[in-house]
Design a protein around this motif. Structure first.
Motif, PDB file in Angstrom:
ATOM      1  N   GLU A   9      24.990 -91.743 -16.002  1.00  0.00           N
ATOM      2  CA  GLU A   9      23.808 -91.184 -16.647  1.00  0.00           C
ATOM      3  C   GLU A   9      23.158 -92.165 -17.623  1.00  0.00           C
ATOM      4  O   GLU A   9      21.940 -92.246 -17.700  1.00  0.00           O
ATOM      5  N   SER A  10      23.954 -92.936 -18.353  1.00  0.00           N
ATOM      6  CA  SER A  10      23.364 -93.909 -19.273  1.00  0.00           C
ATOM      7  C   SER A  10      22.718 -95.054 -18.501  1.00  0.00           C
ATOM      8  O   SER A  10      21.764 -95.661 -18.981  1.00  0.00           O
ATOM      9  N   GLY A  11      23.185 -95.305 -17.288  1.00  0.00           N
ATOM     10  CA  GLY A  11      22.600 -96.339 -16.436  1.00  0.00           C
ATOM     11  C   GLY A  11      21.188 -96.007 -15.977  1.00  0.00           C
ATOM     12  O   GLY A  11      20.456 -96.881 -15.526  1.00  0.00           O
ATOM     13  N   LYS A  12      20.784 -94.769 -16.098  1.00  0.00           N
ATOM     14  CA  LYS A  12      19.439 -94.333 -15.706  1.00  0.00           C
ATOM     15  C   LYS A  12      18.408 -94.565 -16.810  1.00  0.00           C
ATOM     16  O   LYS A  12      17.215 -94.403 -16.587  1.00  0.00           O
ATOM     17  N   LEU A  13      18.878 -94.939 -17.991  1.00  0.00           N
ATOM     18  CA  LEU A  13      17.984 -95.110 -19.137  1.00  0.00           C
ATOM     19  C   LEU A  13      17.421 -96.528 -19.201  1.00  0.00           C
ATOM     20  O   LEU A  13      18.089 -97.482 -18.806  1.00  0.00           O
ATOM     21  N   THR A  14      16.206 -96.651 -19.734  1.00  0.00           N
ATOM     22  CA  THR A  14      15.642 -97.977 -19.991  1.00  0.00           C
ATOM     23  C   THR A  14      16.285 -98.523 -21.271  1.00  0.00           C
ATOM     24  O   THR A  14      16.872 -97.768 -22.053  1.00  0.00           O
ATOM     25  N   TYR A  15      16.131 -99.813 -21.514  1.00  0.00           N
ATOM     26  CA  TYR A  15      16.678-100.379 -22.751  1.00  0.00           C
ATOM     27  C   TYR A  15      15.997 -99.780 -23.969  1.00  0.00           C
ATOM     28  O   TYR A  15      16.620 -99.584 -24.995  1.00  0.00           O
ATOM     29  N   GLY A  16      14.720 -99.463 -23.845  1.00  0.00           N
ATOM     30  CA  GLY A  16      14.021 -98.806 -24.951  1.00  0.00           C
ATOM     31  C   GLY A  16      14.635 -97.460 -25.276  1.00  0.00           C
ATOM     32  O   GLY A  16      14.830 -97.117 -26.447  1.00  0.00           O
ATOM     33  N   GLU A  17      14.957 -96.684 -24.232  1.00  0.00           N
ATOM     34  CA  GLU A  17      15.592 -95.376 -24.442  1.00  0.00           C
ATOM     35  C   GLU A  17      16.991 -95.527 -25.021  1.00  0.00           C
ATOM     36  O   GLU A  17      17.400 -94.759 -25.885  1.00  0.00           O
ATOM     37  N   ILE A  18      17.722 -96.528 -24.531  1.00  0.00           N
ATOM     38  CA  ILE A  18      19.074 -96.777 -25.050  1.00  0.00           C
ATOM     39  C   ILE A  18      19.011 -97.097 -26.540  1.00  0.00           C
ATOM     40  O   ILE A  18      19.757 -96.526 -27.340  1.00  0.00           O
ATOM     41  N   LEU A  19      18.106 -97.980 -26.928  1.00  0.00           N
ATOM     42  CA  LEU A  19      18.003 -98.352 -28.339  1.00  0.00           C
ATOM     43  C   LEU A  19      17.546 -97.178 -29.197  1.00  0.00           C
ATOM     44  O   LEU A  19      18.042 -96.991 -30.311  1.00  0.00           O
ATOM     45  N   GLU A  20      16.644 -96.360 -28.674  1.00  0.00           N
ATOM     46  CA  GLU A  20      16.198 -95.175 -29.404  1.00  0.00           C
ATOM     47  C   GLU A  20      17.357 -94.210 -29.635  1.00  0.00           C
ATOM     48  O   GLU A  20      17.537 -93.671 -30.728  1.00  0.00           O
ATOM     49  N   ARG A  21      18.179 -94.026 -28.614  1.00  0.00           N
ATOM     50  CA  ARG A  21      19.319 -93.122 -28.741  1.00  0.00           C
ATOM     51  C   ARG A  21      20.405 -93.704 -29.636  1.00  0.00           C
ATOM     52  O   ARG A  21      21.044 -92.978 -30.393  1.00  0.00           O
ATOM     53  N   LEU A  22      20.628 -95.015 -29.555  1.00  0.00           N
ATOM     54  CA  LEU A  22      21.597 -95.640 -30.448  1.00  0.00           C
ATOM     55  C   LEU A  22      21.126 -95.555 -31.901  1.00  0.00           C
ATOM     56  O   LEU A  22      21.929 -95.371 -32.802  1.00  0.00           O
ATOM     57  N   ARG A  23      19.827 -95.658 -32.104  1.00  0.00           N
ATOM     58  CA  ARG A  23      19.285 -95.500 -33.460  1.00  0.00           C
ATOM     59  C   ARG A  23      19.583 -94.082 -33.963  1.00  0.00           C
ATOM     60  O   ARG A  23      19.977 -93.892 -35.113  1.00  0.00           O
ATOM     61  N   HIS A  36      30.470-101.731 -33.178  1.00  0.00           N
ATOM     62  CA  HIS A  36      29.242-101.136 -32.648  1.00  0.00           C
ATOM     63  C   HIS A  36      28.131-101.184 -33.694  1.00  0.00           C
ATOM     64  O   HIS A  36      26.985-101.501 -33.374  1.00  0.00           O
ATOM     65  N   ALA A  37      28.473-100.867 -34.938  1.00  0.00           N
ATOM     66  CA  ALA A  37      27.485-100.888 -36.017  1.00  0.00           C
ATOM     67  C   ALA A  37      26.936-102.301 -36.204  1.00  0.00           C
ATOM     68  O   ALA A  37      25.725-102.495 -36.357  1.00  0.00           O
ATOM     69  N   GLY A  38      27.811-103.290 -36.186  1.00  0.00           N
ATOM     70  CA  GLY A  38      27.388-104.677 -36.362  1.00  0.00           C
ATOM     71  C   GLY A  38      26.510-105.163 -35.224  1.00  0.00           C
ATOM     72  O   GLY A  38      25.485-105.819 -35.446  1.00  0.00           O
ATOM     73  N   ILE A  39      26.895-104.840 -34.012  1.00  0.00           N
ATOM     74  CA  ILE A  39      26.095-105.240 -32.851  1.00  0.00           C
ATOM     75  C   ILE A  39      24.733-104.553 -32.895  1.00  0.00           C
ATOM     76  O   ILE A  39      23.704-105.185 -32.637  1.00  0.00           O
ATOM     77  N   PHE A  40      24.711-103.279 -33.257  1.00  0.00           N
ATOM     78  CA  PHE A  40      23.439-102.568 -33.325  1.00  0.00           C
ATOM     79  C   PHE A  40      22.522-103.198 -34.382  1.00  0.00           C
ATOM     80  O   PHE A  40      21.337-103.413 -34.140  1.00  0.00           O
ATOM     81  N   ARG A  41      23.071-103.500 -35.551  1.00  0.00           N
ATOM     82  CA  ARG A  41      22.266-104.145 -36.603  1.00  0.00           C
ATOM     83  C   ARG A  41      21.706-105.485 -36.118  1.00  0.00           C
ATOM     84  O   ARG A  41      20.554-105.830 -36.384  1.00  0.00           O
ATOM     85  N   GLN A  42      22.527-106.227 -35.388  1.00  0.00           N
ATOM     86  CA  GLN A  42      22.088-107.521 -34.860  1.00  0.00           C
ATOM     87  C   GLN A  42      20.966-107.339 -33.846  1.00  0.00           C
ATOM     88  O   GLN A  42      19.969-108.080 -33.877  1.00  0.00           O
ATOM     89  N   ILE A  43      21.088-106.363 -32.964  1.00  0.00           N
ATOM     90  CA  ILE A  43      20.040-106.100 -31.968  1.00  0.00           C
ATOM     91  C   ILE A  43      18.735-105.740 -32.659  1.00  0.00           C
ATOM     92  O   ILE A  43      17.666-106.237 -32.283  1.00  0.00           O
ATOM     93  N   VAL A  44      18.811-104.874 -33.658  1.00  0.00           N
ATOM     94  CA  VAL A  44      17.606-104.459 -34.380  1.00  0.00           C
ATOM     95  C   VAL A  44      16.948-105.668 -35.062  1.00  0.00           C
ATOM     96  O   VAL A  44      15.724-105.832 -35.014  1.00  0.00           O
ATOM     97  N   ALA A  45      17.745-106.515 -35.659  1.00  0.00           N
ATOM     98  CA  ALA A  45      17.207-107.652 -36.413  1.00  0.00           C
ATOM     99  C   ALA A  45      16.773-108.813 -35.518  1.00  0.00           C
ATOM    100  O   ALA A  45      15.758-109.464 -35.795  1.00  0.00           O
ATOM    101  N   GLN A  46      17.538-109.067 -34.435  1.00  0.00           N
ATOM    102  CA  GLN A  46      17.310-110.293 -33.670  1.00  0.00           C
ATOM    103  C   GLN A  46      17.029-110.071 -32.186  1.00  0.00           C
ATOM    104  O   GLN A  46      16.757-111.029 -31.464  1.00  0.00           O
ATOM    105  N   GLY A  47      17.150-108.841 -31.697  1.00  0.00           N
ATOM    106  CA  GLY A  47      16.876-108.562 -30.291  1.00  0.00           C
ATOM    107  C   GLY A  47      18.106-108.647 -29.401  1.00  0.00           C
ATOM    108  O   GLY A  47      19.158-109.147 -29.807  1.00  0.00           O
ATOM    109  N   LEU A  48      17.942-108.183 -28.179  1.00  0.00           N
ATOM    110  CA  LEU A  48      19.047-108.147 -27.223  1.00  0.00           C
ATOM    111  C   LEU A  48      19.548-109.530 -26.833  1.00  0.00           C
ATOM    112  O   LEU A  48      20.728-109.719 -26.568  1.00  0.00           O
TER     113      LEU A  48
END
Length: 103
Positions: A9-23, A36-48
């Motif tokens: 089910e998570s494979g059906k999501l776009t990266y935008g949807e994944i990031l919105e849900r992780l937020r 997970h928290a560190g990786i998420f902060r890094q993605i938000v600050a610097q991108g995938l």
């Protein structure tokens, strides 16, 4: 297997949807795993593209499946957003209280 459901089910999501849900996960309860928290902060600050191969593996295998949950109705196979009790189909029947609405 339950894990297959979350991966499928998570494979059906776009990266935008994944990031919105992780937020939403981050803001509502935070991540149980500090990685997970560190990786998420890094993605938000610097991108995938800023992630190392190991971080990318943790993101795909551990974090992305966190973006879906099962509907709480036992016979239902629909996914829902993290933190929501019911899928959209059952949300209209039960509402947020979980008490069946009469029509």
């Amino acid at each position: 297997m339950a894990q297959d459901f979350f991966i499928r089910e998570s494979g059906k999501l776009t990266y935008g949807e994944i990031l919105e849900r992780l937020r939403a996960v981050s803001e509502e309860n935070g991540f149980a795993d500090a990685r997970h928290a560190g990786i998420f902060r890094q993605i938000v600050a610097q991108g995938l593209t800023s992630m190392s191969d190991k971080q990318w593996s943790v993101f795909r295998q551990e974090m992305v499946p966190l973006t879906v949950e099962r509907c709480s109705i036992a016979s239902c196979t629909n996914p829902t957003w993290p933190g929501l009790e019911h899928c959209p189909t059952h949300q209209s029947r039960f509402g947020e209280s979980g008490i069946k609405r009469h029509r």
